[in-house]
Design a protein around this motif. Structure first.
Motif, PDB file in Angstrom:
ATOM      1  N   GLN A 114       0.813  -1.206   0.000  1.00 27.16           N
ATOM      2  CA  GLN A 114       0.000   0.000   0.000  1.00 27.16           C
ATOM      3  C   GLN A 114       0.853   1.266   0.000  1.00 27.16           C
ATOM      4  N   VAL A 115       1.937   1.247   0.779  1.00 27.84           N
ATOM      5  CA  VAL A 115       2.833   2.408   0.815  1.00 27.84           C
ATOM      6  C   VAL A 115       3.468   2.615  -0.556  1.00 27.84           C
ATOM      7  N   PHE A 116       3.863   1.519  -1.206  1.00 36.22           N
ATOM      8  CA  PHE A 116       4.467   1.622  -2.534  1.00 36.22           C
ATOM      9  C   PHE A 116       3.489   2.263  -3.523  1.00 36.22           C
ATOM     10  N   LEU A 117       2.266   1.775  -3.561  1.00 33.12           N
ATOM     11  CA  LEU A 117       1.282   2.332  -4.492  1.00 33.12           C
ATOM     12  C   LEU A 117       1.012   3.804  -4.181  1.00 33.12           C
ATOM     13  N   ALA A 118       0.916   4.139  -2.898  1.00 34.81           N
ATOM     14  CA  ALA A 118       0.666   5.530  -2.521  1.00 34.81           C
ATOM     15  C   ALA A 118       1.829   6.433  -2.935  1.00 34.81           C
ATOM     16  N   SER A 119       3.057   5.893  -2.873  1.00 37.43           N
ATOM     17  CA  SER A 119       4.227   6.720  -3.166  1.00 37.43           C
ATOM     18  C   SER A 119       4.361   7.049  -4.648  1.00 37.43           C
ATOM     19  N   ILE A 120       3.770   6.210  -5.529  1.00 41.49           N
ATOM     20  CA  ILE A 120       3.905   6.476  -6.962  1.00 41.49           C
ATOM     21  C   ILE A 120       2.638   7.080  -7.567  1.00 41.49           C
ATOM     22  N   THR A 121       1.545   7.052  -6.831  1.00 39.42           N
ATOM     23  CA  THR A 121       0.288   7.579  -7.360  1.00 39.42           C
ATOM     24  C   THR A 121       0.413   9.072  -7.672  1.00 39.42           C
ATOM     25  N   GLY A 122       0.085   9.424  -8.899  1.00 41.93           N
ATOM     26  CA  GLY A 122       0.138  10.816  -9.316  1.00 41.93           C
ATOM     27  C   GLY A 122       1.526  11.313  -9.672  1.00 41.93           C
ATOM     28  N   LYS A 123       2.541  10.464  -9.503  1.00 47.19           N
ATOM     29  CA  LYS A 123       3.918  10.873  -9.789  1.00 47.19           C
ATOM     30  C   LYS A 123       4.522  10.081 -10.945  1.00 47.19           C
ATOM     31  N   ALA A 124       4.178   8.824 -11.030  1.00 48.03           N
ATOM     32  CA  ALA A 124       4.768   7.964 -12.060  1.00 48.03           C
ATOM     33  C   ALA A 124       3.930   8.011 -13.333  1.00 48.03           C
ATOM     34  N   ARG A 125       4.600   8.206 -14.459  1.00 49.20           N
ATOM     35  CA  ARG A 125       3.941   8.183 -15.764  1.00 49.20           C
ATOM     36  C   ARG A 125       4.257   6.825 -16.403  1.00 49.20           C
ATOM     37  N   LEU A 126       3.510   5.832 -15.989  1.00 48.91           N
ATOM     38  CA  LEU A 126       3.801   4.474 -16.412  1.00 48.91           C
ATOM     39  C   LEU A 126       3.259   4.185 -17.806  1.00 48.91           C
ATOM     40  N   GLU A 127       3.916   3.215 -18.462  1.00 50.84           N
ATOM     41  CA  GLU A 127       3.429   2.781 -19.771  1.00 50.84           C
ATOM     42  C   GLU A 127       2.106   2.042 -19.640  1.00 50.84           C
ATOM     43  N   VAL A 128       1.875   1.467 -18.482  1.00 47.23           N
ATOM     44  CA  VAL A 128       0.638   0.724 -18.244  1.00 47.23           C
ATOM     45  C   VAL A 128       0.013   1.223 -16.953  1.00 47.23           C
ATOM     46  N   GLU A 129      -1.268   0.972 -16.820  1.00 47.60           N
ATOM     47  CA  GLU A 129      -1.955   1.284 -15.581  1.00 47.60           C
ATOM     48  C   GLU A 129      -1.865   0.063 -14.666  1.00 47.60           C
ATOM     49  N   LEU A 130      -1.343   0.265 -13.470  1.00 51.97           N
ATOM     50  CA  LEU A 130      -1.213  -0.840 -12.528  1.00 51.97           C
ATOM     51  C   LEU A 130      -2.399  -0.832 -11.577  1.00 51.97           C
ATOM     52  N   SER A 131      -3.195  -1.877 -11.667  1.00 48.11           N
ATOM     53  CA  SER A 131      -4.256  -2.045 -10.685  1.00 48.11           C
ATOM     54  C   SER A 131      -3.633  -2.594  -9.406  1.00 48.11           C
TER      55      SER A 131
END
Length: 205
Positions: A131-148
């Motif tokens: 959960q901390v990992f997902l929160a840390s990248i939300t809104g910051k990482a411009r990923l090639e794919v959307e990670l559910s």
């Protein structure tokens, strides 16, 4: 004010004592293995009394759990930084290397720490890291794919699970460089499959 600046002298001493205990435990793990690891040996190596050790830890397993947790936090934060800075597929190798080398030490030591980390899964530790990992990248990482939540779980836990298995089976003689290539191939294939699936969904009327 920074956390280090806010600490009282007593808090700073406590932190130093805990660090000494963790360092001593890791050194003994490397030198003698988990079978001969005792809290008495740890206290002696750390230069503290056994009573002082028990002020901070209830058992040997608690010490191993904190070592594993700190290693996991370091790896998690390194991966988050990589994902934010380099969202392209080429960053997968950097992520794999962070996973492989975040738990340093001999194969036996890595197995002990992986086991300690997975043991913490019973109290939700791995879920909190996720959960901390997902929160840390939300809104910051411009990923090639959307990670559910599910796909991020598969990516992180598949690699960790395989590395734990590799540490548990040193008799296989796995070449670390070859293993790294195979893990990169696995993760890249999964990310590519996600990208294809999501592209197909976007093109549907």
């Amino acid at each position: 004010m920074a956390e280090r600046q806010r600490r009282t002298p007593r808090q700073a001493r406590a932190g130093s004592t805990i660090d000494a205990i963790l360092d001593a435990t890791f050194q003994l793990l490397e030198a003698e293995g988990v079978e001969r690891l005792t809290t008495n040996h740890i206290a002696a190596r750390a230069g503290v009394s056994i009573g002082t050790l028990y002020q901070y830890f209830g058992s040997k397993q608690d010490i191993l759990a904190l070592i594993a947790q700190r290693r996991a936090e370091t790896v998690r934060d390194a991966i988050a930084e990589t994902v934010i800075a380099r969202p392209e597929l080429g960053s997968v190798r950097t992520i794999v290397r962070a996973l492989m080398h975040g738990f340093e030490g001999s194969p036996a030591t890595r197995q002990v720490l992986f086991d300690a980390l997975f043991h913490q899964a019973d109290d939700g530790m791995l879920a909190r890291h996720h959960q901390v990992f997902l929160a840390s990248i939300t809104g910051k990482a411009r990923l090639e794919v959307e990670l559910s939540n599910e796909s991020a779980f598969v990516l992180t836990h598949a690699a960790i699970g395989l590395l734990r298995a590799a540490a548990a089976e040193p008799e296989l003689g796995l070449d670390p460089m070859v293993l790294e290539d195979e893990l990169v191939r696995l993760m890249e294939a999964y990310v590519a499959a996600l990208a294809t699936l999501q592209a197909g969904r976007r093109t549907k009327p």
